[in-house]
Write an enzyme that holds these catalytic residues in place. Structure first.
Site, short mmCIF file in Angstrom:
data_model
loop_
_atom_site.label_atom_id
_atom_site.label_comp_id
_atom_site.label_asym_id
_atom_site.label_seq_id
_atom_site.Cartn_x
_atom_site.Cartn_y
_atom_site.Cartn_z
N ASP A 1 -8.28 3.59 1.19
CA ASP A 1 -7.38 4.00 2.26
C ASP A 1 -8.18 4.40 3.50
O ASP A 1 -8.95 5.35 3.45
CB ASP A 1 -6.56 5.19 1.76
CG ASP A 1 -5.47 5.57 2.73
OD1 ASP A 1 -5.45 5.03 3.85
OD2 ASP A 1 -4.64 6.42 2.35
N CYS B 1 0.87 -1.19 0.00
CA CYS B 1 0.00 0.00 0.00
C CYS B 1 0.91 1.23 0.00
O CYS B 1 2.07 1.14 -0.38
CB CYS B 1 -0.97 -0.02 1.18
SG CYS B 1 -0.19 0.08 2.81
N CYS C 1 -1.35 0.81 7.49
CA CYS C 1 -2.79 0.50 7.63
C CYS C 1 -3.18 -0.75 6.83
O CYS C 1 -3.36 -1.83 7.39
CB CYS C 1 -3.65 1.68 7.19
SG CYS C 1 -3.40 3.18 8.19
N ARG C 2 -3.31 -0.60 5.51
CA ARG C 2 -3.86 -1.69 4.70
C ARG C 2 -2.92 -2.87 4.51
O ARG C 2 -3.33 -4.03 4.71
CB ARG C 2 -4.26 -1.15 3.30
CG ARG C 2 -5.42 -0.19 3.35
CD ARG C 2 -5.55 0.55 2.04
NE ARG C 2 -4.46 1.50 1.84
CZ ARG C 2 -4.27 2.25 0.77
NH1 ARG C 2 -5.14 2.14 -0.24
NH2 ARG C 2 -3.27 3.10 0.68
N SER C 3 -1.68 -2.61 4.09
CA SER C 3 -0.83 -3.76 3.74
C SER C 3 -0.38 -4.60 4.94
O SER C 3 -0.34 -5.83 4.82
CB SER C 3 0.33 -3.37 2.83
OG SER C 3 1.19 -2.45 3.44
N ASN D 1 2.32 1.53 4.40
CA ASN D 1 2.67 0.26 5.05
C ASN D 1 2.39 0.29 6.56
O ASN D 1 3.11 -0.33 7.34
CB ASN D 1 4.14 -0.13 4.78
CG ASN D 1 4.50 -1.57 5.15
OD1 ASN D 1 5.62 -1.85 5.55
ND2 ASN D 1 3.57 -2.50 5.02
P1 4NP Z 1 -1.77 2.84 4.17
O1 4NP Z 1 -2.44 4.16 4.76
O2 4NP Z 1 -1.22 3.21 2.79
O3 4NP Z 1 -2.89 1.88 4.11
O4 4NP Z 1 -0.68 2.44 5.14
C1 4NP Z 1 -1.80 5.41 4.79
C2 4NP Z 1 -0.96 5.70 5.83
C3 4NP Z 1 -0.35 6.93 5.89
C4 4NP Z 1 -0.57 7.86 4.89
C5 4NP Z 1 -1.43 7.54 3.86
C6 4NP Z 1 -2.03 6.30 3.80
N1 4NP Z 1 0.04 9.13 4.96
O5 4NP Z 1 -0.23 9.96 4.07
O6 4NP Z 1 0.83 9.39 5.88
#
Ligand code: 4NP
Length: 154
Positions: free
Chosen positions: A120, A9, A14-16, A12
């Site tokens: 997201d 993602c 939340c989702r992945s 790294n």
């Molecule tokens: P992820 O979520 O891609 O699922 O880990 C996010 C975590 C942080 C951010 C964006 C998405 N950020 O912009 O900091």
């Protein structure tokens, strides 16, 4: 070759890492010994634990989760047989960074099920993380149905 999977993602956190934990768990429930890891396309959160809400959703369903955020590396494209992108933006980043000697199959994870991205949940709430969890369960089953089913036929 036994399949090995990298879930990707943006951050790294939340989702992945959730997808990684859930895919490992679902594979184990099926009696499969599957190598699974996760990484982010960005450098934003390198070294951080998964988001508290990701940990809470996994704990609620008794899925173990332990990860330190890292960015995708060139070696990942050879080390894993499958790289699964959470959304189209992640997929585009992965294709842009793909080295010439890449061997992994790089696909939107949703392409094994319904072509939907994993939205997201970072700016969302508990309910969004629960939805993300449920989607990871469905996607894990769809991936294993297709890939392990195929392997067992050859
Ligand atoms: P992820 O979520 O891609 O699922 O880990 C996010 C975590 C942080 C951010 C964006 C998405 N950020 O912009 O900091």
């Amino acid at each position: 070759m036994a399949p090995s999977v990298l879930v990707v993602c943006l951050g790294n956190i939340c989702r992945s890492p959730m997808g990684d934990a859930v895919l490992k768990h679902v594979a184990k429930e099926r009696g499969l010994d599957l190598t699974v890891d996760s990484a982010g396309t960005s450098r934003y959160h390198i070294g951080e634990d998964p988001d508290d809400r990701t940990i809470a959703a996994c704990r609620k369903h008794q899925v173990p989760i332990l990860h330190s955020a890292r960015q995708v590396t060139e070696e990942d494209y050879r080390r894993f047989t499958h790289i699964l992108a959470a959304d189209e933006a992640n997929l585009r980043s992965l294709q842009q960074k793909k080295p010439r000697n890449a061997t992994a199959e790089i696909r939107l994870w949703g392409s094994y099920l319904d072509n939907n991205p994993i939205q997201d949940p970072y700016y969302g709430g508990t309910r969004d993380f629960e939805e993300c969890y449920q989607q990871c369960v469905h996607l894990s089953n769809a991936f294993l149905d297709e890939v392990v089913g195929k392997e067992s036929q050859s």
